[in-house]
Design a protein around this motif. Structure first.
Motif: not given
Lengths: 690, 313
Positions: A1-6, A14, A17, A20-21, A103
């Motif tokens: 995704m834009h601008g998210r570090p790998r 995990e 997350v 949360k999902a 945006k």
């Protein structure tokens, strides 16, 4: 995704997350259920707000909220306080969403939807916009929204122009501000608003404003395109004018009677059929309305009413820079050996108009003489040439005086004199001159070199009757740019080629030095067609077609061309060599379909068939671009669709000689296909066809 | 760097298709139809479309169709023109356009055209040239382009043309590579590319290539792999792709790969996603990178799929 570090997730992360999902999924599921069942209770609507705060891109939630608003507005029966409360809530939800993601198309549209209802105060909106633009001056959603609000508030273009000035004053590096300025300024100039009617003043002001942007940081592009636009506004010719024609004013043309013309036979400099004599008009911009009412052709015999003028362009818009028709001299007239004075009057009746809506108001007249010649060729001489070979030893240098003086006279008169241009105002030249002097201070960088090159070229375009100056310097600048900015090498190369061709075609001497007689070994006398040789010039783009309307035989071999766009203007062309270039596909050769006189074509040693991507696929008439009538496209003719591009380019051409060797597409089956497609073919790749 | 890790990307795409338990897929659930198009087109470009169960996918696609004829981003969500095109495109990949009630879908799309020729995204009325492209592309694939007023559609797009040669989302909108792709492709499909000043726009587009070799979407912005598609396809359609350095761009795209886990990101070392994986591979296709099928720059589908639609008897 834009601008998210790998980064790899740690096992602990995990699990968190995943939880949360699952929570989000549950909320979304509940929401969708509310939506399906049209539940708009307070809790249900709040749920949607919560979801939109997490995920403003959940478009169905915005739709749902609109439905809820509609229902609630209906229920509150126009009580202004309730209405405001309902709508303000929406505006709040939008603000929260925008904070997450400013945006989000859905969020911005929802805000517009609310405002369009007309109950909300607009004052707050400008303040909100200032806040957003302070955070990100390049956010185009904010700029679009500003345009929307300005329209609703009926703010003047002048006020909005001032806003762009404020943004620019804060930060020159704001392309969005420059863009918006260009929109507002165009509008103000178009409606001739007070203070914006004097083009000289307006442009001079803008040049001053944008100058700083280019000089402050030589790599910052923010002002480059604005400056280029100013340049275009400075030099663009207001009026549609005739630039050149075939035949040239004052020329004297010998016309062989029909029986004596076939293949490549020629005793004269100019050869063509008396049944098919072309007239070509070349304008300085795209025009419509060229027809037998607006252009009258008078000859000894009447044929004007039947003349059909066609726009020579690659599209079906009925507009073109180049228009052509063909005179068919009736057989009854062919017996006399008189000279006919032909007069072509262009634009004496209204009707020709530029695509920008400016009427053609500077009529021109072109007069020339036609001599009919019915003397047969000397016996013992084959009236047809053998195969044309494009070898150096087949070309003999043109000797002045060895052919009719018409060529020399013709080359002296290639450009039509237009009164209005010679009395053009001097403010344009003054601006160009001033800018050139200023930008000479920036010659050590890319934008400086490029701008000076463009300014010098623009200067020449203001004076079409004079020999172009500074060509050498412009060529040097482009050469330097090729080295300085190698990523854009081909951009500079293409421009270099255009200037080179301008230089080559700028004088009679230069053109004559490139004219050669074609000498076939079977012919003893000096009667070969005249060939213009522009080979081995390393040109990658073609131009200056208005100077080449007289050319019948053209050698463009050993160059770097991949397109012949514009060549359709050369209606006399009967022999053309494009070998050893960079043509990638038959779709790049569509211009050839307009060349009804073309008999000899050499496209050998190119790259046709070597590329998986066809860059002229959509610049070509085909079903893919809905630009072929169903009757034109008979796929059943082809046994397979393999050669559809070649089929469409070559199918109606009366070629007698074709060379295609040295292209990846060539094969036995391709040759069979070609021979079937071109029944008039006598030679294919140097071999006689049965 | 160095080579395209095609197998890794295939594995990555197949894994994303199956994963439903992470936060990302929850947040992007509403645009799964787009994701299907991005993932499956990439698989086809890498020659691996047969790695998925097409019947399962087609079944799911049809469940996303609304009674209005439009398609939603996922089951239960509202229809929108964005997802309608992706549905059509995925069916085209599988050569299964015949499962559609063409009349129904095309009527939905055509019904979104406004008086001025523009298109709304859905019944809520957002107007954007993206939707003009979507309508024209979708209807063209369905061979129903005559259901809309093409002249007005083209005129609206031209009204969004700017002095820099580019196009914005609405009249007066700033030129942006994504919008430019949409407008140029729409004009290409309708045979109207003569309204584009190729040299002017070509220069604007080629100056998207920055020193690192990547492409940005408009002046003074950061390069991003997705612009390898938006800018490159636009340059390809107007025959100006030779104005950038292909080698440098290839290097940039390859640098954005996660060669270990598969996938491509917007910039080197950022998180990968399906969106950028597709645009990276499609960009490489336009650059004629070996091992990648040719992609059509206007329809954004493999050339053999487009040719099958338009050149079959």
């Amino acid at each position: 995704m834009h601008g998210r570090p790998r980064k790899p997730l740690k096992p602990v992360d995990e699990a968190a997350v995943a939880a949360k999902a699952e929570k989000l999924r549950a909320l979304q599921s509940e929401f969708l259920s509310n939506h399906q069942n049209k539940i708009y209770s307070k809790e249900a609507v709040e749920l949607s707000a919560k979801l939109l705060e997490i995920n403003p891109e959940l478009y169905t939630a915005w739709n749902y909220r609109k439905l809820a608003v509609q229902q609630n507005l209906a229920q509150c029966e126009s009580d202004p306080e309730s209405v405001n409360s309902i709508l303000n809530e929406e505006l709040k939800v939008v603000e929260n969403a925008l904070r997450q993601n400013f945006k989000s198309y859905g969020a911005w549209h929802h805000r517009k939807w609310v405002l369009e209802k007309g109950h909300s105060s607009m004052d707050k909106e400008l303040g909100l916009l200032d806040k957003f633009q302070a955070m990100d001056a390049r956010n185009f959603h904010a700029w679009n929204y500003r345009r929307f609000v300005a329209a609703l508030m009926k703010r003047s273009d002048e006020d909005e122009l001032e806003h762009t000035q404020n943004m620019i004053d804060k930060n020159l590096s704001n392309y969005s501000a420059w863009h918006n300025r260009s929109v507002l300024l165009s509008n103000l100039m178009k409606k001739a608003a007070p203070g914006f009617t004097n083009k000289d003043e307006v442009l001079t002001r803008e040049y001053e404003l944008v100058r700083e942007a280019l000089f402050t940081d030589e790599d910052d592009q923010s002002g480059w395109f604005y400056h280029l636009w100013l340049l275009d506004q400075t030099v663009r010719s207001e009026f549609p004018l005739l630039v050149s024609s075939w035949p040239v004013e004052g020329s004297d043309i010998s016309l062989p009677a029909a029986d004596y013309l076939d293949g490549c036979a020629s005793m004269n400099v100019f050869h063509y059929s008396s049944r098919n004599f072309p007239l070509v008009l070349y304008f300085n911009q795209y025009v419509r309305g060229v027809n037998s009412s607006t252009v009258s052709v008078s000859c000894g015999f009447n044929l004007n009413a039947d003349l059909i003028w066609r726009p020579l362009s690659s599209n079906d818009s009925q507009s073109a820079k180049v228009w052509a028709t063909h005179l068919a001299i009736p057989d009854a007239e062919l017996h006399s050996s008189e000279a006919y004075q032909v007069e072509v009057k262009v634009g004496f009746s209204l009707g020709i108009v530029s695509t920008t809506g400016v009427a053609y108001s500077h009529p021109s007249q072109i007069s020339f003489q036609l001599h009919l010649q019915k003397a047969p060729l000397e016996s013992g001489q084959d009236s047809r040439f053998g195969r044309i070979q494009w070898k150096d030893d087949c070309f003999a240098v043109y000797e002045p005086g060895s052919v009719e003086p018409d060529l020399v006279n013709l080359l002296d008169n290639l450009t039509i004199k237009n009164e209005v241009e010679s009395t053009a105002s001097t403010w344009q030249a003054r601006i160009i001159d001033d800018e050139t002097n200023i930008f000479r201070d920036l010659l050590d960088c890319k934008i400086g070199k490029l701008t000076v090159a463009r300014l010098l070229t623009s200067y020449n375009s203001l004076r079409p009757l004079d020999k172009p100056v500074h060509c050498k310097e412009v060529l040097e600048l482009y050469s330097e740019l090729m080295k300085l900015d190698p990523s854009h090498y081909r951009y500079y190369k293409d421009n270099h080629s255009l200037v080179l061709l301008q230089q080559v075609t700028s004088s009679k001497e230069s053109l004559l030095s490139r004219c050669f007689h074609y000498r076939d070994s079977t012919l003893s006398t000096n009667g070969g067609p005249l060939c213009l040789r522009l080979n081995n010039l390393a040109i990658s783009q073609l131009g200056s077609f208005e100077k080449l309307l007289w050319v019948q035989m053209l050698d463009l071999s050993n160059n770097e061309l991949q397109s012949i766009e514009g060549l359709e203007a050369l209606q006399l062309l009967s022999q053309l060599c494009l070998s050893n270039n960079k043509f990638r596909s038959f779709t790049a050769l569509e211009s050839l379909r307009c060349l009804k006189s073309l008999k000899v074509l050499d496209i050998s040693q190119n790259e046709i068939g070597s590329h998986s991507i066809d860059t002229t696929r959509y610049l070509f008439h085909s079903p893919l671009s809905h630009s072929v009538g169903s009757c034109d496209w008979n796929i059943n003719y082809l046994s397979s669709k393999t050669y559809w591009e070649a089929f469409f380019v070559l199918k109606d051409m009366g070629l007698t000689q074709l060379d295609v060797a040295g292209n990846a597409i060539t094969s036995q089956s391709f040759n069979v296909f070609l021979e079937k497609l071109l029944p008039t073919l006598k030679w294919l790749d140097g071999v006689e066809v049965n | 760097m160095g080579e395209l890790a095609a197998d890794k990307h295939v594995k990555y795409i197949l894994a994303v298709e199956k994963r439903k338990d992470n936060f990302e897929s929850a947040v992007l659930e509403h645009l799964r139809m787009n994701g299907a198009y991005w993932g499956l087109t990439t698989l086809d470009l890498l020659g691996k479309l047969d790695a998925v169960d097409s019947n399962e996918i087609i079944e799911w696609i049809l469940k996303c169709q609304h009674e209005s004829g439009g398609f939603a981003g996922n089951v239960g969500h509202d229809p929108h023109i964005l997802y309608t095109l992706s549905a059509i495109q995925v069916l085209a990949l599988f050569d299964k356009l015949n499962v559609l009630d063409v009349d129904k879908v095309s009527t939905y799309i055509a019904g979104l055209q406004n008086e001025d020729g523009s298109f709304s995204g859905d019944i809520w009325g957002e107007v954007d040239t993206r939707f003009s492209y979507i309508a024209i592309c979708g209807l063209s694939i369905l061979k129903c382009l005559d259901k809309i007023n093409v002249e007005r559609a083209v005129n609206y797009i031209i009204s969004c043309r700017n002095v820099d040669g580019g196009f914005g989302c609405t009249p007066g909108g700033e030129s942006h590579a994504g919008q430019i792709f949409c407008c140029v492709a729409a004009l290409a499909i309708t045979g109207a590319l003569h309204y584009v000043d190729k040299d002017l726009l070509g220069w604007w587009l080629c100056e998207r290539q920055v020193k690192s070799g990547g492409l940005n979407g408009r002046p003074e912005k950061l390069p991003d792999v997705c612009y390898s598609w938006w800018v490159l396809s636009s340059l390809t359609m107007i025959d100006r792709v030779h104005w950038i350095s292909k080698e440098k761009l290839i290097k940039f795209i390859l640098n954005c790969q996660d060669t270990e886990n598969g996938g491509i990101s917007d910039r080197p070392d950022d998180a990968v996603d399906i969106f950028h994986t597709y645009f990276g591979v499609a960009g490489l296709s336009l650059l004629e990178y070996p091992g990648v099928k040719a992609v059509d720059p206007a329809y954004a589908l493999p050339v053999d799929v487009v040719d099958r639609i338009f050149f079959s008897k």
